[in-house]
Design a protein around this motif. Structure first.
Motif, PDB file in Angstrom:
ATOM      1  N   ALA A 186      12.552  -5.525   3.809  1.00  0.00           N
ATOM      2  CA  ALA A 186      11.252  -4.962   4.167  1.00  0.00           C
ATOM      3  C   ALA A 186      11.204  -3.456   3.932  1.00  0.00           C
ATOM      4  O   ALA A 186      12.215  -2.760   4.039  1.00  0.00           O
ATOM      5  N   VAL A 187      10.006  -2.991   3.601  1.00  0.00           N
ATOM      6  CA  VAL A 187       9.695  -1.565   3.492  1.00  0.00           C
ATOM      7  C   VAL A 187       8.541  -1.289   4.441  1.00  0.00           C
ATOM      8  O   VAL A 187       7.558  -2.038   4.466  1.00  0.00           O
ATOM      9  N   THR A 188       8.636  -0.221   5.202  1.00  0.00           N
ATOM     10  CA  THR A 188       7.531   0.184   6.072  1.00  0.00           C
ATOM     11  C   THR A 188       6.858   1.402   5.474  1.00  0.00           C
ATOM     12  O   THR A 188       7.519   2.342   5.028  1.00  0.00           O
ATOM     13  N   THR A 189       5.523   1.383   5.459  1.00  0.00           N
ATOM     14  CA  THR A 189       4.763   2.488   4.884  1.00  0.00           C
ATOM     15  C   THR A 189       4.357   3.487   5.961  1.00  0.00           C
ATOM     16  O   THR A 189       4.447   3.208   7.160  1.00  0.00           O
ATOM     17  N   ALA A 190       3.880   4.630   5.519  1.00  0.00           N
ATOM     18  CA  ALA A 190       3.501   5.702   6.447  1.00  0.00           C
ATOM     19  C   ALA A 190       2.358   5.288   7.350  1.00  0.00           C
ATOM     20  O   ALA A 190       2.214   5.819   8.464  1.00  0.00           O
ATOM     21  N   GLY A 193       2.028   2.280   8.580  1.00  0.00           N
ATOM     22  CA  GLY A 193       2.464   1.196   9.459  1.00  0.00           C
ATOM     23  C   GLY A 193       2.532  -0.188   8.849  1.00  0.00           C
ATOM     24  O   GLY A 193       2.883  -1.148   9.536  1.00  0.00           O
ATOM     25  N   GLN A 194       2.236  -0.335   7.560  1.00  0.00           N
ATOM     26  CA  GLN A 194       2.349  -1.655   6.937  1.00  0.00           C
ATOM     27  C   GLN A 194       3.818  -2.021   6.749  1.00  0.00           C
ATOM     28  O   GLN A 194       4.629  -1.178   6.402  1.00  0.00           O
ATOM     29  N   GLU A 195       4.119  -3.288   6.972  1.00  0.00           N
ATOM     30  CA  GLU A 195       5.465  -3.792   6.709  1.00  0.00           C
ATOM     31  C   GLU A 195       5.384  -4.698   5.485  1.00  0.00           C
ATOM     32  O   GLU A 195       4.767  -5.762   5.534  1.00  0.00           O
ATOM     33  N   ILE A 196       5.997  -4.263   4.392  1.00  0.00           N
ATOM     34  CA  ILE A 196       5.916  -4.979   3.125  1.00  0.00           C
ATOM     35  C   ILE A 196       7.259  -5.654   2.858  1.00  0.00           C
ATOM     36  O   ILE A 196       8.303  -5.004   2.853  1.00  0.00           O
ATOM     37  N   HIS A 197       7.213  -6.963   2.626  1.00  0.00           N
ATOM     38  CA  HIS A 197       8.439  -7.723   2.394  1.00  0.00           C
ATOM     39  C   HIS A 197       8.599  -8.039   0.903  1.00  0.00           C
ATOM     40  O   HIS A 197       7.621  -8.144   0.175  1.00  0.00           O
ATOM     41  N   TYR A 198       9.836  -8.195   0.492  1.00  0.00           N
ATOM     42  CA  TYR A 198      10.131  -8.389  -0.926  1.00  0.00           C
ATOM     43  C   TYR A 198      11.271  -9.376  -1.115  1.00  0.00           C
ATOM     44  O   TYR A 198      12.067  -9.631  -0.199  1.00  0.00           O
ATOM     45  N   SER A 241      -5.351  -8.084   6.823  1.00  0.00           N
ATOM     46  CA  SER A 241      -4.174  -7.601   6.105  1.00  0.00           C
ATOM     47  C   SER A 241      -3.974  -8.419   4.836  1.00  0.00           C
ATOM     48  O   SER A 241      -4.000  -9.638   4.882  1.00  0.00           O
ATOM     49  N   PRO A 242      -3.775  -7.742   3.697  1.00  0.00           N
ATOM     50  CA  PRO A 242      -3.483  -8.483   2.471  1.00  0.00           C
ATOM     51  C   PRO A 242      -2.101  -9.108   2.560  1.00  0.00           C
ATOM     52  O   PRO A 242      -1.333  -8.827   3.468  1.00  0.00           O
ATOM     53  N   ALA A 243      -1.784  -9.963   1.607  1.00  0.00           N
ATOM     54  CA  ALA A 243      -0.449 -10.563   1.584  1.00  0.00           C
ATOM     55  C   ALA A 243       0.596  -9.466   1.575  1.00  0.00           C
ATOM     56  O   ALA A 243       0.506  -8.508   0.818  1.00  0.00           O
ATOM     57  N   THR A 244       1.591  -9.571   2.444  1.00  0.00           N
ATOM     58  CA  THR A 244       2.568  -8.495   2.579  1.00  0.00           C
ATOM     59  C   THR A 244       3.951  -8.917   2.096  1.00  0.00           C
ATOM     60  O   THR A 244       4.919  -8.252   2.397  1.00  0.00           O
ATOM     61  N   ARG A 245       4.032 -10.004   1.368  1.00  0.00           N
ATOM     62  CA  ARG A 245       5.300 -10.389   0.756  1.00  0.00           C
ATOM     63  C   ARG A 245       5.094 -10.577  -0.738  1.00  0.00           C
ATOM     64  O   ARG A 245       4.132 -11.203  -1.167  1.00  0.00           O
ATOM     65  N   PHE A 246       6.014 -10.006  -1.513  1.00  0.00           N
ATOM     66  CA  PHE A 246       5.908 -10.062  -2.957  1.00  0.00           C
ATOM     67  C   PHE A 246       7.267 -10.412  -3.549  1.00  0.00           C
ATOM     68  O   PHE A 246       8.304 -10.166  -2.938  1.00  0.00           O
ATOM     69  N   ASN A 247       7.250 -10.972  -4.748  1.00  0.00           N
ATOM     70  CA  ASN A 247       8.508 -11.198  -5.458  1.00  0.00           C
ATOM     71  C   ASN A 247       9.220  -9.868  -5.678  1.00  0.00           C
ATOM     72  O   ASN A 247      10.433  -9.755  -5.488  1.00  0.00           O
ATOM     73  N   VAL A 248       8.441  -8.862  -6.094  1.00  0.00           N
ATOM     74  CA  VAL A 248       9.006  -7.552  -6.411  1.00  0.00           C
ATOM     75  C   VAL A 248       8.165  -6.467  -5.763  1.00  0.00           C
ATOM     76  O   VAL A 248       6.924  -6.483  -5.878  1.00  0.00           O
TER      77      VAL A 248
END
Length: 531
Positions: free
Chosen positions: A208-212, A214-219, A120-127
């Motif tokens: 957090a945003v969840t994608t279709a 199943g990825q959980e992306i944090h911001y 899994s790539p990094a799942t937290r971003f500034n924006v």
């Protein structure tokens, strides 16, 4: 097993045990194990078979073997990565052993963590920006222009990107469809991470945003601009007949060329143009399709043979009164029949019959109209995953402060474009003005500061009233006129050839090479409190 080591099952793929003896290996094969990992260094004190001896015994029993030694009390991340590599390569189930089994247990846990990080790539971003259309890319470009060090991800599944204001021109024969098309990969800013999936849900309390998929992306800061949903199915029978039976729409890339084909082929009959209830993107586009079609028929000398009807769900031709007189001149010139408070509810393509609900005082009647061609604009609403989210206002759109475009509840969330609740016209020109404002306000939020720029509701609708002339409507909140040019150069309330030049020649390159690159020509963000 003769030595009977105490085997502990960690999961379906891996079990661990204390030190193995050579005669244990055959029993392991009979028990169903496919591979063995030795985590005890050969140099470690105490009597134990060498890894080479265990490897030879394993080969004789049909088992695979790996030597992944780790020093007790000094296990490193690299040891965990080596364990992960061995487990990935060896067939399961696997038996890992060391002196007591403790190291093997720890290494297996580290391997699981390492594998998860590697896959899994990094799942937290500034924006995080939800939407890779004009709003998302322009905002990202404006942010990178100011701070190249931020980590920023754009969530969007699309392979293709379109200059949608050009589709009216395609339907009028002024542009080719391909002129409005680019590949998304060529437009995403190089410094942005493109997460090629659709956003499915928001968890603003946990950033957090969840994608279709199943990825959980944090911001740290979220910007929501996924556009608007075109609800074709809201008109009964429409989806089945689009693109045939004389039924078309400039609101789709693949259908705009069909519009122009129908216009060229029609020499007599009935042509219908419809506009649904607000809000819709580019509120002038429904009538622009009519004007350009009439201009073509007028040039070909067949306009007198065509019954042109404009069916508008609203009670006025256009929402800003200053532009109505010029538009009405063209309604009269083209002898178009203006039907206000008339809403398309059904289309029978094979029979070429459109059904409208029309208001007559307090009464609503259903009226059927036979057509030879019909240009349909579908009802529009916020995307489903926005409407059902904690971010939505009562309207279904992202609930923002109209001035700062920041969410009314969540200080680290912003929205712009067609998906936000601000009461401006949903146009490309509005996005062009909003993107730099959201960029500076989002960067301020990233630094823990309040918004620094405000939005006046600016939007523009270049109303193509004939081939070669445009009524350049520019206005903001409350219908206030906000012209970009002095009146002696362009009087936006009157048709102008210079405005056509702007629409036809200047704005497309401004879009591709200016707006999407973070070049804020004539749209520098207005600082709060400044004159």
């Amino acid at each position: 097993m003769t030595s009977k080591p105490e085997i502990t099952k960690l999961n379906d793929a891996v079990s661990v045990s204390p030190q193995l003896q050579l005669d244990d290996v055959t029993a392991l094969a009979k028990a169903g194990f496919k591979s063995i990992i030795c985590n005890r260094p050969d140099s470690e004190t105490g009597e134990h078979p060498s890894s080479a001896a265990v490897a030879e015994a394993a080969e004789k029993s049909g088992l695979q073997f790996a030597y992944v030694p780790a020093i007790s009390g000094a296990i490193t991340d690299q040891d965990g990565e080596k364990m992960a590599a061995a487990l990935a390569k060896l067939p399961a189930p696997t038996l890992a052993y060391c002196r007591s089994g403790a190291r093997s247990t720890k290494l297996t846990d580290m391997a699981r963590t390492a594998s998860k990080a590697a896959s899994s790539p990094a799942t937290r971003f500034n924006v995080v920006i939800v939407g890779g259309g004009s709003a998302g890319i322009a905002t990202a470009a404006s942010m990178f222009k100011r701070d190249r060090k931020i980590s920023l991800a754009i969530i969007d599944p699309a392979d293709d990107h379109y200059y949608q204001p050009g589709w009216t021109m395609v339907g009028g024969g002024a542009f080719s469809a391909e002129f409005t098309h680019r590949k998304e990969k060529d437009l995403i800013p190089a410094r942005a991470k493109w997460i090629k999936s659709a956003a499915a849900s928001f968890d603003p309390d946990n950033n957090a945003v969840t994608t279709a998929d199943g990825q959980e992306i944090h911001y740290d800061v979220l910007i929501v601009c996924p556009g608007i949903k075109l609800d074709w199915a809201a008109i009964d029978g429409l989806p089945e007949t689009l693109g045939k039976n004389g039924v078309t729409s400039n609101y789709r890339f693949d259908l705009a060329p069909y519009t122009f084909r129908l216009v060229k082929e029609l020499t007599s009959g009935t042509a219908l143009f419809t506009q649904p209830p607000m809000p819709i993107k580019c509120a002038g586009a429904p009538q622009k399709a009519m004007y350009l079609s009439c201009s073509k028929w007028e040039k070909e000398g067949v306009l007198a043979n065509i019954d042109v009807q404009f069916h508008n769900s609203g009670a006025a031709l256009f929402g800003i009164k200053e532009y109505v007189p010029a538009l009405m001149e063209y309604i009269d010139r083209y002898n178009a029949h203006l039907n206000l408070e008339s809403t398309l509810v059904a289309v029978d393509g094979p029979a070429q019959i459109a059904t409208f609900e029309q208001k007559h005082g307090e009464e609503t009647k259903r009226v059927e109209v036979k057509f030879d061609m019909i240009h349909v604009v579908p009802p529009q609403m916020a995307p489903d995953f926005v409407r059902s989210s904690p971010l939505a206002a009562e309207s279904g759109f992202v609930d923002v402060d109209p001035a700062t475009l920041r969410h009314v509840k969540y200080a680290n969330i912003f929205s712009l474009g067609d998906a936000c609740s601000a009461p401006n016209a949903k146009t490309m020109a509005a996005v062009r003005k909003q993107a730099p404002i959201v960029a500076v306000n989002a960067l301020a939020a990233l630094a823990g500061k309040p918004p620094v720029a405000d939005y006046d509701g600016y939007g523009s609708c270049p109303l193509t009233v004939e081939r070669g002339k445009v009524v350049l409507a520019e206005f903001g909140y409350g219908g206030k006129l906000l012209p970009s040019f002095p009146n002696w150069l362009i009087d936006g309330t009157r048709p102008s050839r210079l405005s056509w030049l702007l629409k036809d020649t200047i704005l497309p390159p401004v879009y591709w090479h200016g707006m999407l690159k973070g070049r804020e020509w004539m749209v520098k963000p207005h600082r709060i409190g400044a004159e």
